[in-house]
Design an enzyme around this catalytic site. Sequence first.
Site, short mmCIF file in Angstrom:
data_model
loop_
_atom_site.label_atom_id
_atom_site.label_comp_id
_atom_site.label_asym_id
_atom_site.label_seq_id
_atom_site.Cartn_x
_atom_site.Cartn_y
_atom_site.Cartn_z
N SER A 127 0.83 -1.20 0.00
CA SER A 127 0.00 0.00 0.00
C SER A 127 0.87 1.26 0.00
O SER A 127 1.65 1.46 -0.92
CB SER A 127 -0.95 -0.03 1.19
OG SER A 127 -2.02 0.87 1.03
N ASP A 185 -5.97 -3.72 -1.99
CA ASP A 185 -4.86 -3.38 -1.10
C ASP A 185 -4.19 -4.62 -0.49
O ASP A 185 -4.85 -5.51 0.03
CB ASP A 185 -5.40 -2.49 0.03
CG ASP A 185 -4.30 -1.77 0.79
OD1 ASP A 185 -3.47 -2.45 1.42
OD2 ASP A 185 -4.29 -0.52 0.77
#
Length: 308
Positions: free
Chosen positions: A75, A189
């Site tokens: 991320s 993510d």
Amino acid sequence: MNVANRRFVFFLIALFLSLLLAGCPPKIIIPPDEIPMPKVGLVLSGGASRGFAHVGVIKALERANIPIDIIVGTSAGSLTGAMYAYYKNAAMLETEAKKIDKEDIFDFNIFTLSVGVVPGKRIVEFVDRIIKVKNIEDLKIPFAAVATDLNTGERVIFNRGSISTAIRASSSIPGVFIPLTYGGRLLVDGGVVDNMPVDIARKMGADIVIAVDITENVSNYEIGNVVDIILQTLNIMSAEITRYKIAEADVVIRPDVRGVGLIDFTKKTYMITRGEEAARRALPQIREAIRKATDRLTEEELERRKNK
């Protein structure tokens, strides 16, 4: 003692010494410039805008001449990691990082209560603009980003191909970004399944892994809309996952991220400073880990040379 007897005595001494030395082979010495150097892997966790702390960590490591040979990010960590893998210069990383604003990553309207999700186009355009090479293979430091297959729950590793695609996938916060359809997968993510991919750094050849955890303190009292709720939920979940993975690292750096909201882009300098401070505190432990790894690799090299 006549000459013949002396010669015989010298012969016996020489024979004894040769037999003695035959059982004691000469010690192998590795010249200083041939001593194996351990590869250092840096693993950067996700944490939205708290990821600016990663910049400070890298600044401190570079200033202390700690090598960064491999970078793995999830991320926010994937964005910072890719930027440094490209620049390989902490000053340039900091300069570019400080230019990042919310609008570079998100569709700004998402932060009102009346609109939909982020399509992800802006982060792709941003990455393509600041990183002048297209593929991970062209970065100056070996790099990998982690994403999640939303359909299967599998971890997906990007270690080749498009840099912007890797970061887009790794940073696609569920419920905020539209999942990325790529290679027949629906990707979100990486923090959903692995916010601290230490094992990936090991597989890429790291002898020592330094993990930077920006999820330790999950407290966030600046929750004002649905995006804040989603981000905080993911942050709490990622923090729990990280607790299980962090033990695999040789050194853990935990910047103080308290008091900074997950979409607060106004505290960049503050977060960078917190990262620097945390990294400086960890330097003795890092140097000791490097020393131990160097000793181990040297012993392995001596054994290899002895058996050649």
